[in-house]
Design a protein around this motif. Structure first.
Motif, mmCIF file in Angstrom:
data_model
loop_
_atom_site.group_PDB
_atom_site.id
_atom_site.type_symbol
_atom_site.label_atom_id
_atom_site.label_comp_id
_atom_site.label_asym_id
_atom_site.label_seq_id
_atom_site.Cartn_x
_atom_site.Cartn_y
_atom_site.Cartn_z
ATOM 1 N N VAL A 155 -11.451 70.849 36.290
ATOM 2 C CA VAL A 155 -10.682 70.031 37.230
ATOM 3 C C VAL A 155 -10.928 68.570 36.884
ATOM 4 C CG1 VAL A 155 -12.537 69.973 38.948
ATOM 5 C CG2 VAL A 155 -10.168 69.591 39.663
ATOM 6 N N MET A 156 -9.885 67.744 36.951
ATOM 7 C CA MET A 156 -10.030 66.321 36.659
ATOM 8 C C MET A 156 -8.985 65.534 37.442
ATOM 9 S SD MET A 156 -8.622 66.331 32.724
ATOM 10 C CE MET A 156 -6.986 66.969 32.303
ATOM 11 N N TYR A 165 -5.534 67.519 38.112
ATOM 12 C CA TYR A 165 -5.180 68.495 37.083
ATOM 13 C C TYR A 165 -6.204 69.630 37.078
ATOM 14 C CZ TYR A 165 -2.164 64.808 35.197
ATOM 15 O OH TYR A 165 -1.202 63.830 35.043
ATOM 16 N N ILE A 166 -5.737 70.820 36.763
ATOM 17 C CA ILE A 166 -6.602 71.976 36.603
ATOM 18 C C ILE A 166 -6.375 72.548 35.208
ATOM 19 C CG2 ILE A 166 -6.979 74.368 37.349
ATOM 20 C CD1 ILE A 166 -6.581 73.431 40.208
ATOM 21 N N TYR A 176 -2.634 72.131 33.911
ATOM 22 C CA TYR A 176 -1.661 72.179 35.000
ATOM 23 C C TYR A 176 -1.806 70.929 35.868
ATOM 24 C CZ TYR A 176 -0.921 77.103 33.861
ATOM 25 O OH TYR A 176 -0.616 78.280 33.206
ATOM 26 N N ALA A 177 -0.672 70.349 36.212
ATOM 27 C CA ALA A 177 -0.654 69.149 37.048
ATOM 28 C C ALA A 177 -0.312 69.517 38.481
ATOM 29 C CB ALA A 177 0.373 68.150 36.515
ATOM 30 N N ASN A 188 0.325 74.111 47.397
ATOM 31 C CA ASN A 188 0.834 73.196 46.384
ATOM 32 C C ASN A 188 1.021 73.941 45.065
ATOM 33 O OD1 ASN A 188 0.376 70.296 47.736
ATOM 34 N ND2 ASN A 188 -1.397 71.575 48.212
ATOM 35 N N VAL A 189 2.090 73.636 44.345
ATOM 36 C CA VAL A 189 2.402 74.337 43.103
ATOM 37 C C VAL A 189 1.871 73.541 41.908
ATOM 38 C CG1 VAL A 189 4.228 75.241 41.612
ATOM 39 C CG2 VAL A 189 4.432 75.407 44.111
ATOM 40 N N LEU A 190 1.123 74.228 41.032
ATOM 41 C CA LEU A 190 0.607 73.641 39.801
ATOM 42 C C LEU A 190 1.574 73.927 38.656
ATOM 43 C CD1 LEU A 190 -3.053 74.854 40.260
ATOM 44 C CD2 LEU A 190 -2.319 72.465 40.341
ATOM 45 N N ARG A 191 1.991 72.886 37.941
ATOM 46 C CA ARG A 191 2.971 73.039 36.877
ATOM 47 C C ARG A 191 2.329 72.732 35.523
ATOM 48 N NH1 ARG A 191 7.351 74.108 39.606
ATOM 49 N NH2 ARG A 191 7.706 73.155 41.670
#
Length: 333
Positions: A155-156, A165-166, A176-177, A188-191
């Motif tokens: 994670v950052m 970000y993951i 993934y953002a 929340n959706v990670l893209r």
């Protein structure tokens, strides 16, 4: 590096115990002295307290993190209120751009079954201003991946944009953002925005946001942006490389491992990486603009530099020529 390992009193834990011989230049920055730190899985440098480092254990340890000094001794222990610790795998630190207050992020994102959980969570906590044991309120954000479940450990947070970000831990990993604005009232959706090295165990942004690093069991890779790799770096040999972060000046990396008494190493960034991530000089006027200015200036100087006597001579010559032309024109009618 030569190390002798002893069995821990805690089941399943590894103890880094003496005698220990370190090769030249391979000395750890410090080792965790607190025997409660059995599986240091996340690592971050305090944004506001000098020479303070944060870490937390992996799963089954409760929502607890530790503030550790540069000597490796715990200075305070904090418990998150309103949080769970299903499988904490990483953490990040940032600053609130409006208040300058430190912010800590704890990622409950481990999923060894790659989709066993319907969603994963990241907890946001205001960094404590006092280093004494306390319980802190946490804000929970839930996430799901746009392309199905994933196991993740990195994670950052980008310090320039505040975006989270993951990084997934897979044979074909990805970055993934999170949405720019996180919501607590829905998932929340990670893209996916880029690829990640095989089996990534942690990630971190540089303090100035110029680049980020992804750690694996074997090495670390520095990126300018997702998909834009700068360099791959070798890392100290660790039994289970789990964590990575930057030093406050952004010139080196800190990396750690699981186990009781585990070490944290400081690894300088190569000169190439420092050059490529250095701030660019402020823009200056373009060559075309400068040339135009020089031409205009030369013309001004040229006009201003004509002597008065020369100007009078030109005027007499012009009047004489006009008279001659007029005389010829009349005679030819």
């Amino acid at each position: 590096m030569i190390r002798v390992l002893a069995a821990a009193g805690l089941a399943g834990a590894v103890v880094f115990a003496g005698p220990v011989a370190w090769a030249d230049g391979d000395q750890p920055l410090f080792t965790f002295k607190d025997r409660r730190i059995t599986e240091s899985s996340g690592l971050a440098v305090s944004p506001t307290h000098e020479n303070v480092y944060y870490t937390h254990n992996d799963s089954s340890a409760g929502p607890v993190f530790f503030a550790v000094g540069s000597n490796g001794r715990t200075r305070a222990t904090f418990t998150l209120r309103g949080a769970a610790a299903r499988d904490w795998e990483g953490m990040a630190a940032s600053k609130d751009p409006q208040t300058g207050q430190g912010v800590l992020w704890f990622a409950d994102i481990g999923d060894n079954f790659d989709g066993a959980w319907p969603d994963v969570s990241v907890y946001k906590v205001k960094e404590p201003t006092a280093l004494r044991d306390a319980t802190l309120p946490a804000v929970r954000y839930r996430f799901r991946y746009e392309d199905g479940g994933h196991n993740a450990e990195g994670v950052m947070v980008n310090p320039r944009t505040g975006r989270l970000y993951i990084v997934s831990k897979e044979f074909s990993g990805s970055v993934y953002a999170a949405p720019k604005q996180l919501r607590t009232d829905r998932v929340n959706v990670l893209r996916k925005v880029g690829s990640a090295p095989i089996m990534a165990t942690d990630a971190a942004y540089a303090p100035d946001g110029s680049s980020f690093v992804i750690r694996t069991y074997f090495s670390a890779t520095v990126y300018r942006a997702p998909g834009e790799q700068i360099a791959r770096m070798s890392m100290p040999q660790l039994d289970q490389a789990e964590s990575i972060t930057y030093t406050p000046d952004g010139k080196a990396l800190l990396t750690g491992s699981e186990g009781v008494g585990s070490p944290v190493y400081q690894v300088p960034l190569p000169d190439r990486v420092l050059r490529e991530t250095a701030p660019k000089p402020a823009p200056t006027p373009t060559t075309r603009t400068s040339d135009a200015a020089l031409v205009a200036d030369a013309k001004t100087k040229e006009d201003a530099g004509v002597p008065p006597s020369t100007m009078a001579l030109w005027l007499v010559a012009a009047v004489g020529a006009t008279g001659i032309i007029t005389f010829i024109a009349r005679r030819t009618r």
